[in-house]
Write a protein that holds these residues in place. Structure first.
Motif, PDB file in Angstrom:
ATOM      1  N   LYS A  71     119.712  50.405   9.444  1.00 54.08           N
ATOM      2  CA  LYS A  71     118.903  50.044   8.283  1.00 54.08           C
ATOM      3  C   LYS A  71     119.054  48.577   7.913  1.00 54.08           C
ATOM      4  O   LYS A  71     118.342  48.078   7.048  1.00 54.08           O
ATOM      5  N   THR A  72     119.960  47.882   8.563  1.00 56.64           N
ATOM      6  CA  THR A  72     120.064  46.430   8.419  1.00 56.64           C
ATOM      7  C   THR A  72     119.539  45.739   9.667  1.00 56.64           C
ATOM      8  O   THR A  72     118.767  44.787   9.589  1.00 56.64           O
ATOM      9  N   ILE A  73     119.931  46.230  10.836  1.00 54.84           N
ATOM     10  CA  ILE A  73     119.562  45.575  12.095  1.00 54.84           C
ATOM     11  C   ILE A  73     118.053  45.622  12.341  1.00 54.84           C
ATOM     12  O   ILE A  73     117.439  44.604  12.663  1.00 54.84           O
ATOM     13  N   ILE A  74     117.454  46.778  12.182  1.00 51.82           N
ATOM     14  CA  ILE A  74     116.023  46.913  12.481  1.00 51.82           C
ATOM     15  C   ILE A  74     115.155  46.089  11.523  1.00 51.82           C
ATOM     16  O   ILE A  74     114.215  45.424  11.975  1.00 51.82           O
ATOM     17  N   PRO A  75     115.427  46.074  10.205  1.00 51.65           N
ATOM     18  CA  PRO A  75     114.617  45.205   9.335  1.00 51.65           C
ATOM     19  C   PRO A  75     114.746  43.710   9.637  1.00 51.65           C
ATOM     20  O   PRO A  75     113.814  42.955   9.387  1.00 51.65           O
ATOM     21  N   ILE A  76     115.879  43.290  10.177  1.00 54.51           N
ATOM     22  CA  ILE A  76     116.000  41.884  10.584  1.00 54.51           C
ATOM     23  C   ILE A  76     114.934  41.571  11.628  1.00 54.51           C
ATOM     24  O   ILE A  76     114.195  40.587  11.514  1.00 54.51           O
ATOM     25  N   ASN A  83     106.811  37.624  10.843  1.00 50.63           N
ATOM     26  CA  ASN A  83     106.783  36.272  10.300  1.00 50.63           C
ATOM     27  C   ASN A  83     106.656  36.287   8.768  1.00 50.63           C
ATOM     28  O   ASN A  83     105.803  35.611   8.196  1.00 50.63           O
ATOM     29  N   ILE A  84     107.496  37.085   8.140  1.00 51.98           N
ATOM     30  CA  ILE A  84     107.477  37.214   6.687  1.00 51.98           C
ATOM     31  C   ILE A  84     107.823  35.863   6.055  1.00 51.98           C
ATOM     32  O   ILE A  84     108.815  35.234   6.395  1.00 51.98           O
ATOM     33  N   ASN A  85     106.989  35.423   5.142  1.00 49.85           N
ATOM     34  CA  ASN A  85     107.140  34.130   4.497  1.00 49.85           C
ATOM     35  C   ASN A  85     107.967  34.297   3.221  1.00 49.85           C
ATOM     36  O   ASN A  85     107.434  34.586   2.153  1.00 49.85           O
ATOM     37  N   THR A  86     109.267  34.138   3.352  1.00 47.39           N
ATOM     38  CA  THR A  86     110.165  34.205   2.204  1.00 47.39           C
ATOM     39  C   THR A  86     111.316  33.238   2.428  1.00 47.39           C
ATOM     40  O   THR A  86     111.618  32.889   3.572  1.00 47.39           O
ATOM     41  N   LYS A  87     111.936  32.821   1.363  1.00 51.44           N
ATOM     42  CA  LYS A  87     113.094  31.945   1.487  1.00 51.44           C
ATOM     43  C   LYS A  87     114.380  32.752   1.610  1.00 51.44           C
ATOM     44  O   LYS A  87     115.268  32.412   2.383  1.00 51.44           O
ATOM     45  N   TYR A  88     114.479  33.822   0.817  1.00 56.80           N
ATOM     46  CA  TYR A  88     115.732  34.567   0.728  1.00 56.80           C
ATOM     47  C   TYR A  88     115.510  36.044   1.016  1.00 56.80           C
ATOM     48  O   TYR A  88     114.454  36.601   0.705  1.00 56.80           O
ATOM     49  N   VAL A  89     116.551  36.669   1.573  1.00 58.36           N
ATOM     50  CA  VAL A  89     116.539  38.103   1.846  1.00 58.36           C
ATOM     51  C   VAL A  89     117.837  38.673   1.295  1.00 58.36           C
ATOM     52  O   VAL A  89     118.923  38.132   1.537  1.00 58.36           O
ATOM     53  N   GLY A 112     121.072  27.144   0.281  1.00 55.26           N
ATOM     54  CA  GLY A 112     119.880  26.401   0.679  1.00 55.26           C
ATOM     55  C   GLY A 112     119.118  27.137   1.765  1.00 55.26           C
ATOM     56  O   GLY A 112     119.680  27.938   2.504  1.00 55.26           O
ATOM     57  N   ILE A 113     117.844  26.848   1.863  1.00 51.44           N
ATOM     58  CA  ILE A 113     117.021  27.565   2.841  1.00 51.44           C
ATOM     59  C   ILE A 113     117.281  27.106   4.276  1.00 51.44           C
ATOM     60  O   ILE A 113     116.853  27.758   5.215  1.00 51.44           O
ATOM     61  N   THR A 114     118.000  25.994   4.435  1.00 47.16           N
ATOM     62  CA  THR A 114     118.310  25.526   5.788  1.00 47.16           C
ATOM     63  C   THR A 114     119.773  25.774   6.169  1.00 47.16           C
ATOM     64  O   THR A 114     120.173  25.460   7.280  1.00 47.16           O
ATOM     65  N   GLU A 115     120.559  26.327   5.258  1.00 49.93           N
ATOM     66  CA  GLU A 115     121.968  26.594   5.552  1.00 49.93           C
ATOM     67  C   GLU A 115     122.126  27.843   6.395  1.00 49.93           C
ATOM     68  O   GLU A 115     121.309  28.761   6.321  1.00 49.93           O
ATOM     69  N   SER A 116     123.189  27.865   7.166  1.00 45.90           N
ATOM     70  CA  SER A 116     123.547  29.078   7.909  1.00 45.90           C
ATOM     71  C   SER A 116     124.678  29.746   7.149  1.00 45.90           C
ATOM     72  O   SER A 116     125.853  29.530   7.418  1.00 45.90           O
ATOM     73  N   LYS A 117     124.285  30.541   6.169  1.00 42.23           N
ATOM     74  CA  LYS A 117     125.268  31.139   5.272  1.00 42.23           C
ATOM     75  C   LYS A 117     124.849  32.555   4.902  1.00 42.23           C
ATOM     76  O   LYS A 117     123.664  32.820   4.691  1.00 42.23           O
ATOM     77  N   ASN A 160     119.335  33.726   3.853  1.00 44.16           N
ATOM     78  CA  ASN A 160     118.011  33.115   3.900  1.00 44.16           C
ATOM     79  C   ASN A 160     117.329  33.472   5.223  1.00 44.16           C
ATOM     80  O   ASN A 160     117.926  34.062   6.116  1.00 44.16           O
ATOM     81  N   MET A 161     116.073  33.096   5.358  1.00 44.78           N
ATOM     82  CA  MET A 161     115.317  33.440   6.561  1.00 44.78           C
ATOM     83  C   MET A 161     115.830  32.719   7.794  1.00 44.78           C
ATOM     84  O   MET A 161     115.680  33.224   8.907  1.00 44.78           O
ATOM     85  N   LYS A 162     116.447  31.563   7.641  1.00 44.07           N
ATOM     86  CA  LYS A 162     117.016  30.881   8.793  1.00 44.07           C
ATOM     87  C   LYS A 162     118.070  31.764   9.465  1.00 44.07           C
ATOM     88  O   LYS A 162     118.077  31.946  10.681  1.00 44.07           O
ATOM     89  N   VAL A 163     118.945  32.350   8.660  1.00 48.02           N
ATOM     90  CA  VAL A 163     119.981  33.230   9.191  1.00 48.02           C
ATOM     91  C   VAL A 163     119.362  34.485   9.767  1.00 48.02           C
ATOM     92  O   VAL A 163     119.759  34.956  10.842  1.00 48.02           O
ATOM     93  N   VAL A 164     118.384  35.048   9.081  1.00 46.82           N
ATOM     94  CA  VAL A 164     117.711  36.256   9.585  1.00 46.82           C
ATOM     95  C   VAL A 164     117.114  35.990  10.964  1.00 46.82           C
ATOM     96  O   VAL A 164     117.271  36.792  11.890  1.00 46.82           O
TER      97      VAL A 164
END
Length: 168
Positions: A71-76, A83-89, A112-117, A160-164
């Motif tokens: 339920k976490t892996i598949i939604p990623i 291509n969901i347009n969002t900043k945060y998940v 931040g939206i560009t951080e890997s966190k 954030n979406m970068k990490v996703v």
């Protein structure tokens, strides 16, 4: 912000409670989606619920505690492929209460939206459960070490979406 709420297929009341409280907030641009597995005996009710609300992501695995990780892996994968347009998940369980405004502000200030966190509750020096009656039971063959590496508990995870995208 997209909320990915992991919910047991039979937790109809918990999903209704979320829709009637924090999941219904319109003061921010948020979308709440419920991730379910499959149980044949409950499928007609799930179909009706999804027709009514249109906020269910259901996948073909049997909905058991052991399938919770899906339920976490598949939604990623789902978020990235569409291509969901969002900043945060925010990944969370259906037994959590969220102050959406404060969480969004926290995300803006701390992630931040560009951080890997990934933000969540970090556990360290936890031992695997070796008692067979535990739902968390792990055999020595599955994991032969005395301590788990540090990890974030799955109850609530903000990123954030970068990490996703990187995880996908």
């Amino acid at each position: 912000m997209v909320f990915i709420v992991r919910s047991f297929v039979g937790n109809f009341d918990q999903r209704i409670a979320i829709r009637n409280t924090w999941g219904a907030k319109t003061n921010l641009r948020i979308k709440t989606l419920f991730v379910l597995g499959y149980l044949e005996r409950l499928q007609p009710l799930v179909d009706f619920e999804n027709e009514e609300y249109g906020d269910i992501l259901q996948f073909g695995f049997v909905d058991t505690y052991d399938s919770l990780v899906y339920k976490t892996i598949i939604p990623i994968d789902w978020l990235v492929k569409r291509n969901i347009n969002t900043k945060y998940v925010h990944f969370l369980d259906d037994d959590r209460l969220v102050n959406t405004r404060r969480l969004h502000q926290f995300a803006v200030n701390s992630l931040g939206i560009t951080e890997s966190k990934i933000i969540g509750c970090r556990l360290r020096f936890r031992q695997p459960f070796r008692t067979k009656s535990s739902k968390y039971f792990t055999t020595l063959e599955e994991y032969p070490f005395n301590f788990w590496p540090s990890y974030i508990t799955g109850g609530t995870i903000l990123t954030n979406m970068k990490v996703v995208k990187n995880l996908a």
